[in-house]
Design a protein around this motif. Structure first.
Motif, PDB file in Angstrom:
ATOM      1  N   ASP A 123      89.676  30.552  46.957  1.00 26.98           N
ATOM      2  CA  ASP A 123      88.357  31.185  46.972  1.00 26.98           C
ATOM      3  C   ASP A 123      88.500  32.643  47.412  1.00 26.98           C
ATOM      4  O   ASP A 123      89.624  33.180  47.529  1.00 26.98           O
ATOM      5  CB  ASP A 123      87.406  30.421  47.899  1.00 26.98           C
ATOM      6  N   GLU A 124      87.365  33.303  47.695  1.00 26.41           N
ATOM      7  CA  GLU A 124      87.373  34.722  48.038  1.00 26.41           C
ATOM      8  C   GLU A 124      88.000  34.991  49.408  1.00 26.41           C
ATOM      9  O   GLU A 124      88.323  36.141  49.720  1.00 26.41           O
ATOM     10  CB  GLU A 124      85.953  35.286  48.013  1.00 26.41           C
ATOM     11  N   THR A 125      88.161  33.950  50.200  1.00 29.80           N
ATOM     12  CA  THR A 125      88.759  34.127  51.528  1.00 29.80           C
ATOM     13  C   THR A 125      90.232  33.745  51.560  1.00 29.80           C
ATOM     14  O   THR A 125      90.856  33.850  52.624  1.00 29.80           O
ATOM     15  CB  THR A 125      88.003  33.277  52.561  1.00 29.80           C
TER      16      THR A 125
ATOM     17  N   GLN B  66      92.237  40.676  44.360  1.00 24.41           N
ATOM     18  CA  GLN B  66      91.306  41.798  44.369  1.00 24.41           C
ATOM     19  C   GLN B  66      90.940  42.179  42.936  1.00 24.41           C
ATOM     20  O   GLN B  66      91.773  42.188  42.043  1.00 24.41           O
ATOM     21  CB  GLN B  66      91.934  42.993  45.087  1.00 24.41           C
TER      22      GLN B  66
ATOM     23  N   PRO C 243      93.510  36.753  49.334  1.00 24.26           N
ATOM     24  CA  PRO C 243      92.704  36.655  48.125  1.00 24.26           C
ATOM     25  C   PRO C 243      93.066  37.739  47.126  1.00 24.26           C
ATOM     26  O   PRO C 243      93.541  38.818  47.483  1.00 24.26           O
ATOM     27  CB  PRO C 243      91.272  36.806  48.640  1.00 24.26           C
TER      28      PRO C 243
ATOM     29  N   GLN D 208      87.158  44.319  45.349  1.00 24.53           N
ATOM     30  CA  GLN D 208      86.461  43.195  45.970  1.00 24.53           C
ATOM     31  C   GLN D 208      87.303  41.926  45.821  1.00 24.53           C
ATOM     32  O   GLN D 208      87.979  41.727  44.806  1.00 24.53           O
ATOM     33  CB  GLN D 208      85.086  42.979  45.331  1.00 24.53           C
ATOM     34  N   ALA D 209      87.235  41.092  46.837  1.00 18.28           N
ATOM     35  CA  ALA D 209      87.972  39.828  46.805  1.00 18.28           C
ATOM     36  C   ALA D 209      87.323  38.873  45.816  1.00 18.28           C
ATOM     37  O   ALA D 209      86.088  38.711  45.793  1.00 18.28           O
ATOM     38  CB  ALA D 209      88.011  39.209  48.202  1.00 18.28           C
ATOM     39  N   VAL D 210      88.101  38.213  45.003  1.00 18.01           N
ATOM     40  CA  VAL D 210      87.612  37.271  43.987  1.00 18.01           C
ATOM     41  C   VAL D 210      88.440  35.990  44.055  1.00 18.01           C
ATOM     42  O   VAL D 210      89.489  35.928  44.704  1.00 18.01           O
ATOM     43  CB  VAL D 210      87.698  37.892  42.577  1.00 18.01           C
ATOM     44  N   ARG D 211      87.943  35.037  43.346  1.00 16.29           N
ATOM     45  CA  ARG D 211      88.684  33.785  43.266  1.00 16.29           C
ATOM     46  C   ARG D 211      89.901  33.990  42.356  1.00 16.29           C
ATOM     47  O   ARG D 211      89.872  34.806  41.429  1.00 16.29           O
ATOM     48  CB  ARG D 211      87.792  32.665  42.708  1.00 16.29           C
ATOM     49  N   SER D 212      90.890  33.163  42.579  1.00 14.00           N
ATOM     50  CA  SER D 212      92.127  33.305  41.801  1.00 14.00           C
ATOM     51  C   SER D 212      92.755  31.931  41.593  1.00 14.00           C
ATOM     52  O   SER D 212      92.457  30.961  42.319  1.00 14.00           O
ATOM     53  CB  SER D 212      93.117  34.225  42.520  1.00 14.00           C
TER      54      SER D 212
END
Length: 221
Positions: free
Chosen positions: A164-166, A200, A198, A204-208
């Motif tokens: 997730d983003e974290t 980028q 996470p 911005q942080a995104v899901r991966s």
């Protein structure tokens, strides 16, 4: 001859004595009412013959009388309808005529408020081109299952992991199995404890999404 006369006399005397004895006996029986009198004795032998019953005369049922036809009552003739003429007041041209009221104006219903826009769909996760381990500073290798070690099970398992983003692992699955469900389960249990950086996108942080292989081998083989 004297002898003969004497014998006949004896017989006659005996017969008279017998007759006398019978008479005494009959008299005694009659006196004791053992022998019924002649009139009573005669009534014992009288049978009364009842006359044959006269058969009853057959009852003759009189034939039913024909029903009298019902008289149909003719309805009375309808009374003539008298057409009543309504007296319409005559309006002279000089009389003032009140104009009809104006039609009522109906208000249009208010327009419904516009629906709020639907939230945008989350963007698709970014696919990392490297192994997941390169972006995870906190990671621990999977433990070799004791039963798999005793059975000599080895193999390579490839997992698909989603972050997730974290940087937390939110989903993990087997892309290629090692051939042993014990080894596959050990790899999944280990990767769910990893903490990664996470991905980028535009700052911005995104899901991966990334893949991670695990190779289970036994020493000395």
């Amino acid at each position: 001859m004297n002898v003969l006369r004497r014998v006949s006399w004896d017989r006659t005397a005996g017969l008279l004595l017998v007759v006398a004895l019978h008479g005494v006996v009959l008299y005694g029986l009659w006196a004791a009412r053992v022998i019924p009198p002649p009139t009573a004795a005669m009534t014992l032998f009288v049978n009364l013959i009842e006359p044959a019953p006269i058969p009853p005369k057959p009852s003759v049922t009189p034939p039913p009388r024909p029903a009298k036809p019902l008289k149909r009552e003719t309805p009375p003739p309808p009374e003539p309808h008298h057409h009543l003429a309504a007296n319409t007041p005559v309006v002279s041209p000089t009389d003032a005529v009140e104009p009809p009221p104006p039609p009522a104006v109906t208000e249009a219903p208010p327009e419904p408020a516009p629906l709020p826009p639907a939230p945008p769909a989350p963007p698709e996760p970014v696919t990392l081109g490297t192994e997941l381990a390169l972006t995870c500073p906190e990671r621990s290798p999977p433990a070799y299952p004791p039963l798999a070690r005793r059975l000599g099970e080895t193999g390579k398992v490839v997992l698909r992991v989603e972050l997730d983003e974290t940087g937390h692992v939110v989903r993990a699955g087997v892309l290629a199995s090692s051939g042993s469900h014990r080894l596959d389960a050990a790899a999944l249990a280990a990767v769910r404890t990893w903490r990664c950086n996470p991905a980028q996108r535009d700052g911005q942080a995104v899901r991966s999404v990334a893949t991670q292989p695990f190779n289970f081998t036994l020493e000395g083989r």
